[in-house]
Write an enzyme that holds these catalytic residues in place. Structure first.
Site, short mmCIF file in Angstrom:
data_model
loop_
_atom_site.label_atom_id
_atom_site.label_comp_id
_atom_site.label_asym_id
_atom_site.label_seq_id
_atom_site.Cartn_x
_atom_site.Cartn_y
_atom_site.Cartn_z
N THR A 72 0.87 -1.19 0.00
CA THR A 72 0.00 0.00 0.00
C THR A 72 0.90 1.23 0.00
O THR A 72 1.04 1.90 1.02
CB THR A 72 -0.89 0.00 1.26
OG1 THR A 72 -0.05 -0.21 2.42
CG2 THR A 72 -1.94 -1.07 1.22
N THR A 74 2.72 4.94 -0.67
CA THR A 74 2.20 6.30 -0.55
C THR A 74 1.83 6.80 -1.94
O THR A 74 2.57 6.59 -2.91
CB THR A 74 3.30 7.20 0.08
OG1 THR A 74 3.66 6.62 1.34
CG2 THR A 74 2.78 8.61 0.31
N LEU A 197 -1.14 1.03 12.96
CA LEU A 197 -0.55 2.34 12.61
C LEU A 197 0.07 2.97 13.85
O LEU A 197 1.18 3.52 13.80
CB LEU A 197 -1.64 3.29 12.07
CG LEU A 197 -2.10 3.14 10.64
CD1 LEU A 197 -3.02 4.29 10.28
CD2 LEU A 197 -0.92 3.12 9.67
N ALA A 198 -0.63 2.86 14.98
CA ALA A 198 -0.15 3.49 16.22
C ALA A 198 1.14 2.83 16.71
O ALA A 198 2.05 3.52 17.18
CB ALA A 198 -1.24 3.40 17.30
N CYS A 252 7.99 0.74 6.28
CA CYS A 252 6.77 1.01 7.05
C CYS A 252 6.68 2.37 7.73
O CYS A 252 5.67 3.07 7.58
CB CYS A 252 6.62 -0.07 8.13
SG CYS A 252 6.42 -1.70 7.45
N PHE A 314 18.76 -0.76 5.48
CA PHE A 314 18.22 0.18 6.47
C PHE A 314 18.49 -0.24 7.90
O PHE A 314 18.31 0.53 8.83
CB PHE A 314 16.73 0.45 6.21
CG PHE A 314 15.78 -0.63 6.68
CD1 PHE A 314 15.55 -1.75 5.90
CD2 PHE A 314 15.09 -0.50 7.87
CE1 PHE A 314 14.66 -2.73 6.31
CE2 PHE A 314 14.19 -1.48 8.30
CZ PHE A 314 13.99 -2.60 7.52
N LYS A 315 18.93 -1.49 8.08
CA LYS A 315 19.42 -1.97 9.38
C LYS A 315 20.14 -3.29 9.10
O LYS A 315 20.10 -3.78 7.95
CB LYS A 315 18.27 -2.19 10.36
CG LYS A 315 17.26 -3.23 9.91
CD LYS A 315 16.21 -3.46 10.98
CE LYS A 315 15.29 -4.59 10.61
NZ LYS A 315 14.30 -4.91 11.61
#
Ligand code: UDX
Length: 445
Positions: A72, A74, A197-198, A252, A314-315
């Site tokens: 999904t 942006t 999301l939270a 994410c 990214f890590k």
């Protein structure tokens, strides 16, 4: 799905994708992603109760339960461009399920979605399902890359949101085969979508909070490693996700926070939107700040300078470079005129070239991707460590001191290198959240 197949031998799991090459890669000898511990489990179930297929309709028809796990991204144009999630793949999946499913199907949202997305799925299924019945559940995934297998085998919690108790219980029964029942949380649909999301917003907020403090530490003489350790010992705060670094990356955090911001704005909650937007703003600032410090230390000009970039993912423990801070930082350094030699133990040269060419158009001739860490360091003015791969702790700094161009700098944005050993070899060392340990003066106010 591999873990479900492994823990629930009585369940037949078929993973489908419209892209044939993706399915081919999962059926091949070389898995398309690097994820520690995944391959042996996958191989042990492949062809038994785990299948990868591009026969989408047949798999939907045979399924009692369909998980939608599409991306999904942006939106890049139109309404909500730059913030809102593009739900076209979700809608396409719902349409496909409506046409191919049998009389009753449980449809599970696995993708991270904007709150109220289940409404879209329900509407499409009702409109096109021709009298067939559906139950829609939200079952967001909290695993992190690099530790996915362990996260799935031993989750902190499993979240199932839905209106139908019977569908929730059926899905719960799957997880109960290996997850203790008290760790399975059942909520309404919207709480489940919101909680996903939270969670990502809270995690990203912690990273931005410690990164904001890393800059403050550098100018005051505090050490962010000591500060993280001290605050993390407070059980109300906890020690995890307090490592200062070059900024969060991955597919994410940025996307989900921007989506949250968009939704808050949509509902007129402008102050709430601004609050979360700042988490992303600090993340961007951290990347710029690092590039600026490197430039300043190298006498304010990178023209004609060569910098070794250690780590592009990214890590650590993943070859994923979506939204990796390395992309923006390399872009800023290239804009200052630097030439870059990039080394990452897991990211392919092609992936690095693609990301750089997208971010810094016409600058790809100024980068070289090396397969050996010492080749990458050879002849450079500075080393910039961006990913905390364990192998960087085994670098022989005596060798490094002989192959760099003095005055040679080591910039450690993850705080993982041994400053004493590096300084002993005559190299200059700067650490994020501590600063330059050799030439420090503090302004007292
Ligand atoms: C994240 C969530 O952790 C996971 O629950 C969700 O399902 C997907 O998104 P992931 O993107 O795989 O997982 O990586 P994560 O380990 O959360 O790290 C995200 C970024 O934050 C990385 O760039 C990492 O380097 C950075 N980070 C993390 C820090 O800079 N400091 C920390 O203390 C932790």
């Amino acid at each position: 799905m591999t873990i479900i197949a492994d823990r629930c031998r009585d369940i037949d799991v078929t993973v489908v994708d419209i892209k044939k090459e993706k399915i081919k890669a999962w059926n091949s000898d070389r898995l398309p992603i690097y994820e520690p511990g995944l391959e042996p489990i996958l191989r042990s179930r492949l062809g038994k109760n785990l299948h990868f297929s591009h026969n989408v309709d047949q798999a939907i028809f045979e399924a009692d339960c369909v998980f939608i796990s599409v991306n999904t991204p942006t939106k890049t144009n139109g309404l909500g461009s730059g913030k809102a999630s593009d739900l076209k793949y979700l809608e396409q999946s719902a349409r496909r399920i409506a046409s191919a499913s049998k009389e009753h199907t449980i449809v599970v949202e696995k993708s991270t979605l904007p709150v109220k997305s289940a409404e879209t799925i329900k509407t499409v299924l009702e409109a096109l399902g021709q009298g067939k019945s559906y139950e829609v559940l939200s079952n967001p995934e909290f695993m992190a890359e690099g530790s996915a297998v362990n996260d799935l085998l031993n989750p902190d919690r499993v979240l199932i949101g839905g209106d139908s108790a019977s569908a929730c219980n059926q899905l719960s029964a799957v997880y109960e085969q290996w997850v203790p029942k008290e760790k399975i949380i059942k909520t309404n649909l919207w709480s489940s979508e919101m909680a996903k999301l939270a969670s990502n917003a809270f995690l990203a907020q912690r990273v931005s909070s410690i990164n904001a403090l890393s800059a403050f530490c550098e100018v005051t003489g505090a050490d962010v490693l000591e500060v993280s350790n001290a605050i993390g010992k407070d059980t109300r705060i906890g020690g995890r996700f307090l490592q200062a670094g070059p900024g969060f990356g991955g597919s994410c955090f940025r996307k989900d926070i921007l989506n949250l911001v968009y939704l808050c704005e949509h509902y007129g909650l402008h102050e709430v939107a601004k609050y979360w937007e700042q988490v992303v703003a600090i993340n961007e600032w951290q990347k710029q700040r690092i590039a600026k410090i490197v430039t300043e230390k190298l006498f304010n000009t990178l023209s004609g300078k060569m910098i070794a970039i250690l780590g592009f993912a990214f890590k650590k423990n993943t070859n994923d470079c979506r939204e990796t801070p390395a992309i923006s930082i390399c872009k800023y350094l290239l804009e200052e005129g630097a030439c870059l030699k990039i080394y990452d133990p897991r990211v392919d040269e092609g992936q690095i070239q693609t990301e750089i060419s997208r971010a810094a158009v016409n600058k790809t001739e100024k980068i070289k991707v090396n397969k050996d860490v010492y080749d990458a360091i050879n002849g450079t003015d500075a080393i910039l460590l961006l990913t905390e791969w364990d192998e960087f702790n085994r670098i022989d700094w005596q060798t490094v001191s002989k192959i760099m161009r003095p005055p040679s700098w080591v910039f450690d944005t993850r705080g993982v290198l041994d400053s004493d050993i590096i300084a002993k070899e005559g190299l200059k060392y700067w650490r994020l959240g501590k600063g330059d340990e050799t030439t420090k003066t503090y302004e007292i106010r």
